[in-house]
Design an enzyme around this catalytic site. Structure first.
Site, mmCIF file in Angstrom:
data_model
loop_
_atom_site.group_PDB
_atom_site.id
_atom_site.type_symbol
_atom_site.label_atom_id
_atom_site.label_comp_id
_atom_site.label_asym_id
_atom_site.label_seq_id
_atom_site.Cartn_x
_atom_site.Cartn_y
_atom_site.Cartn_z
ATOM 1 N N TYR A 79 78.785 35.680 -11.063
ATOM 2 C CA TYR A 79 77.380 36.079 -11.129
ATOM 3 C C TYR A 79 77.187 37.416 -10.437
ATOM 4 O O TYR A 79 76.500 38.304 -10.942
ATOM 5 C CB TYR A 79 76.524 35.004 -10.455
ATOM 6 C CG TYR A 79 75.047 35.205 -10.704
ATOM 7 C CD1 TYR A 79 74.433 34.653 -11.821
ATOM 8 C CD2 TYR A 79 74.265 35.950 -9.827
ATOM 9 C CE1 TYR A 79 73.081 34.838 -12.064
ATOM 10 C CE2 TYR A 79 72.912 36.143 -10.058
ATOM 11 C CZ TYR A 79 72.324 35.585 -11.181
ATOM 12 O OH TYR A 79 70.994 35.777 -11.414
ATOM 13 N N PHE A 118 61.811 56.509 -31.453
ATOM 14 C CA PHE A 118 62.526 55.385 -32.037
ATOM 15 C C PHE A 118 61.581 54.180 -31.987
ATOM 16 O O PHE A 118 60.727 54.108 -31.102
ATOM 17 C CB PHE A 118 63.843 55.104 -31.280
ATOM 18 C CG PHE A 118 64.637 54.015 -31.936
ATOM 19 C CD1 PHE A 118 65.226 54.225 -33.169
ATOM 20 C CD2 PHE A 118 64.764 52.766 -31.340
ATOM 21 C CE1 PHE A 118 65.918 53.204 -33.808
ATOM 22 C CE2 PHE A 118 65.460 51.745 -31.975
ATOM 23 C CZ PHE A 118 66.044 51.972 -33.206
ATOM 24 N N THR A 119 61.735 53.253 -32.929
ATOM 25 C CA THR A 119 60.765 52.147 -33.056
ATOM 26 C C THR A 119 60.517 51.413 -31.732
ATOM 27 O O THR A 119 59.374 51.293 -31.281
ATOM 28 C CB THR A 119 61.257 51.116 -34.091
ATOM 29 O OG1 THR A 119 62.617 50.797 -33.791
ATOM 30 C CG2 THR A 119 61.161 51.659 -35.505
ATOM 31 N N ARG A 172 63.223 52.533 -43.543
ATOM 32 C CA ARG A 172 62.757 53.359 -42.433
ATOM 33 C C ARG A 172 61.663 54.245 -42.995
ATOM 34 O O ARG A 172 61.855 55.391 -43.349
ATOM 35 C CB ARG A 172 63.896 54.199 -41.833
ATOM 36 C CG ARG A 172 64.954 53.368 -41.116
ATOM 37 C CD ARG A 172 64.617 52.988 -39.682
ATOM 38 N NE ARG A 172 63.868 51.761 -39.485
ATOM 39 C CZ ARG A 172 63.948 51.003 -38.388
ATOM 40 N NH1 ARG A 172 64.765 51.324 -37.398
ATOM 41 N NH2 ARG A 172 63.219 49.941 -38.256
ATOM 42 N N ASP A 208 68.227 59.317 -24.409
ATOM 43 C CA ASP A 208 68.612 58.094 -25.118
ATOM 44 C C ASP A 208 69.975 58.386 -25.747
ATOM 45 O O ASP A 208 70.072 59.126 -26.730
ATOM 46 C CB ASP A 208 67.562 57.743 -26.177
ATOM 47 C CG ASP A 208 67.920 56.470 -26.954
ATOM 48 O OD1 ASP A 208 69.083 56.034 -26.866
ATOM 49 O OD2 ASP A 208 67.037 55.942 -27.653
ATOM 50 N N LYS A 255 75.648 50.228 -29.962
ATOM 51 C CA LYS A 255 76.117 51.396 -30.710
ATOM 52 C C LYS A 255 77.162 52.128 -29.892
ATOM 53 O O LYS A 255 78.332 52.174 -30.248
ATOM 54 C CB LYS A 255 74.946 52.337 -31.019
ATOM 55 C CG LYS A 255 73.990 51.799 -32.058
ATOM 56 C CD LYS A 255 72.699 51.335 -31.446
ATOM 57 C CE LYS A 255 71.747 50.756 -32.463
ATOM 58 N NZ LYS A 255 70.387 51.210 -32.269
ATOM 59 N N PHE A 282 58.200 45.286 -39.261
ATOM 60 C CA PHE A 282 59.354 45.433 -40.154
ATOM 61 C C PHE A 282 60.426 44.381 -39.894
ATOM 62 O O PHE A 282 61.210 44.069 -40.783
ATOM 63 C CB PHE A 282 59.964 46.844 -40.038
ATOM 64 C CG PHE A 282 60.545 47.180 -38.697
ATOM 65 C CD1 PHE A 282 59.778 47.782 -37.720
ATOM 66 C CD2 PHE A 282 61.869 46.893 -38.411
ATOM 67 C CE1 PHE A 282 60.317 48.097 -36.477
ATOM 68 C CE2 PHE A 282 62.417 47.196 -37.180
ATOM 69 C CZ PHE A 282 61.637 47.800 -36.205
HETATM 70 C C1 LIG Z 1 69.342 50.980 -31.391
HETATM 71 C C2 LIG Z 1 68.644 51.989 -30.642
HETATM 72 C C3 LIG Z 1 67.849 51.661 -29.543
HETATM 73 C C4 LIG Z 1 67.617 50.217 -29.122
HETATM 74 O O1 LIG Z 1 68.799 49.586 -28.775
HETATM 75 P P1 LIG Z 1 68.984 47.988 -28.941
HETATM 76 O O2 LIG Z 1 70.287 47.715 -28.313
HETATM 77 O O3 LIG Z 1 68.952 47.713 -30.404
HETATM 78 O O4 LIG Z 1 67.845 47.359 -28.243
HETATM 79 C C5 LIG Z 1 67.238 52.678 -28.867
HETATM 80 N N1 LIG Z 1 67.386 53.951 -29.240
HETATM 81 C C6 LIG Z 1 68.133 54.308 -30.297
HETATM 82 C C7 LIG Z 1 68.273 55.751 -30.655
HETATM 83 C C8 LIG Z 1 68.787 53.352 -31.033
HETATM 84 O O5 LIG Z 1 69.516 53.720 -32.098
#
Ligand SMILES: *Cc1c(COP(=O)(O)O)cnc(C)c1O
Length: 485
Positions: A83, A135-136, A392, A226, A269, A458
């Site tokens: 932990y 970003f969304t 998108r 980001d 990613k 979406f």
């Molecule tokens: C996917 C993504 C996020 C969010 O990440 P999650 O792991 O899906 O929550 C934020 N910013 C960008 C540019 C992304 O491609």
């Protein structure tokens, strides 16, 4: 000697070449077209709601589905599970310090969890957040805290057909104007997104990042990067920015990090695993964010991630420094974009990272935005080939406060190419089915909502065709192919 070399073909007909071999495979299904229509309507014409078993090529996203390496998988077996204070956590922390030069790391279960944490820590009602593009999930978290997103892109960012190498750049002039207009007190941070997702995986240049950072520093506004799609952006800096042609990926990474105050990423990613986190050298920022991690994510040495995933991220981050690892995605995407362009199919150019983006506005010019052309194209492509893309466009936007539609700047169908997952013949199949659909585009009709959630609609919203266009598309397919596969 150059650190990378182009691989030449004797025939002169070059195509992308994989610098890996496949050692674990997964069986795929390709359903007959009648079943594909049933599946897509069972999913409310929303590709998020499709089942993997019904999908031939899952091009929904690159999130959490990039292929992992043998070294990542083996590292998962030696993960140190505890932990608090696990050696696995320390290995990741050290790797991030080595690559980014940052002192502190806060783990989180994925990218949006990082956004939740810094939105809570930094944003107050009435704030504005300048960024290259939203970003969304970022926009949703900023909005929940009462902040407003200001997008300071250059006009070419939204030009679908362009040869601009860095459409993800922020306009420094517009940033200066924004600071003058709102004042630094209303700007808690500036956000730069690597590999700008929603405009087609388009990069910023290091020169642009440096310029933006200098303005932020002069005004004492933190710059948050980001870095979720950083791997693609690193590749593009190396191949498109003359000054960095002969600079190693490791050095470029460090220079990017040195020109930001806080870095966050989705490890779904970046690093080809699942997880996320926030890196900074700023002690005040660290203290401000730190207490929220145990509250929302988990203790400071796991942040909601499994230790196995943490091990995989550590190895994945190191592998991201390998040019022949990060070039695979963008080169496959370029191949797909070039082939579609040759056939006159409207696609975002130049080719970006993450995926190939079809321009639904030009693909289906007969559909008004109120009938969601990008969503309709997604439904049609699944019917045509069992290929699952992601809308998108307007469906991915939220409605205005008065309930009216907020029409998206672009209507895109994103076909993600999870890294190292598909073969070139699968990409060729996708090109073939898109070509067929383009030649029969007049048959594709619009969609309407039958169930519409208030936030991030979406993801789980359901839609139906506005007419019997899907039946007509199936009839044409069977007439052309004489079969139902
Ligand atoms: C996917 C993504 C996020 C969010 O990440 P999650 O792991 O899906 O929550 C934020 N910013 C960008 C540019 C992304 O491609």
């Amino acid at each position: 000697m150059k650190d990378i070399q182009e691989i030449k073909f004797y025939s002169g007909e070059a195509c992308p070449l994989e610098m890996h071999k496949v050692r674990i495979v997964q069986r795929l299904n390709l359903l007959p077209i009648e079943d594909r229509v049933k599946a897509v309507n069972g999913a409310g014409n929303n590709t998020f709601l499709l089942q993997n078993k019904d999908t031939y090529l899952d091009m929904l996203t690159d999130s959490g589905v990039n292929a992992m390496s043998d070294l990542q998988l083996s590292a998962m077996m030696v993960a140190d599970d505890s932990y608090a204070g696990s050696a696995t956590y320390e290995r990741l922390e050290e790797k991030l310090t080595e690559l980014f030069g940052t002192k502190y790391f806060l783990p989180a279960h994925q990218g949006r969890a990082c956004e939740h944490i810094f939105a809570k820590a930094y944003i107050k009602d009435g704030d504005v957040i300048p960024m290259n593009y939203h970003f969304t999930t970022t926009k949703a978290h900023i909005g929940l805290q009462g902040g407003k997103v200001l997008e300071l892109y250059y006009p070419e960012a939204l030009e679908v057909d362009s040869d601009h190498p860095f459409k993800g750049n922020m306009s420094p002039e517009r940033l200066l104007e924004t600071i003058a207009e709102y004042g630094v007190d209303r700007i808690p941070f500036v956000r730069m997104e690597a590999g700008t997702n929603l405009i087609g995986g388009q990069p910023f240049s290091l020169a642009n990042l440096k310029e933006v950072y200098a303005i932020c520093k002069a005004n004492k506004i933190p710059l948050i990067l980001d870095a979720s799609l950083l791997a693609d952006n690193l590749y593009f800096i190396k191949v498109r920015e003359a000054e960095y042609r002969d600079v190693g990926i490791r050095e470029i990474t460090r220079e990017v990090a040195d020109n930001t105050d806080i870095i966050y990423f989705s490890a779904r990613k970046l690093g080809h695993a699942r997880g996320g986190g926030i890196c900074t050298s700023d002690h005040d920022a660290y203290m401000r964010l730190r207490d929220l991690v145990p509250l929302f994510e988990g203790f400071l040495t796991y942040g909601g991630m499994s230790v196995r995933e943490i091990e995989a991220i550590t190895v994945g981050m190191e592998e991201t420094m390998d040019y022949y690892m990060i070039n695979q995605g963008p080169e496959f995407i370029k191949y797909m974009v070039d082939e579609l362009k040759k056939r006159g199919i409207p696609v975002i150019t130049p080719a970006g990272g993450l995926g190939c983006h079809l321009d639904a506005m030009r693909f289906l010019p007969h559909l008004p935005q109120s009938e969601y052309p990008a969503g309709a194209l997604g439904s049609a492509l699944f019917i045509a080939g069992g290929i699952r893309g992601m809308e998108r466009g307007t469906i991915s936007e939220e409605r205005e406060a008065d309930g009216s539609e907020h029409y998206s700047n672009m209507e895109l169908l994103r076909l993600a190419l999870p890294r190292r997952v598909f073969t070139l013949s699968q990409v060729n199949y996708a090109i073939d089915r898109i070509t067929w659909l383009y030649e029969n585009r007049d048959l594709v009709g619009g969609l309407k909502f039958t169930e519409e959630p208030k936030v991030l609609r979406f993801f789980v919203g359901r839609l139906a065709p506005v007419s019997d266009w899907q039946e007509k598309l199936v009839a044409k397919f069977k007439a052309d192919f004489g079969e139902s596969l």
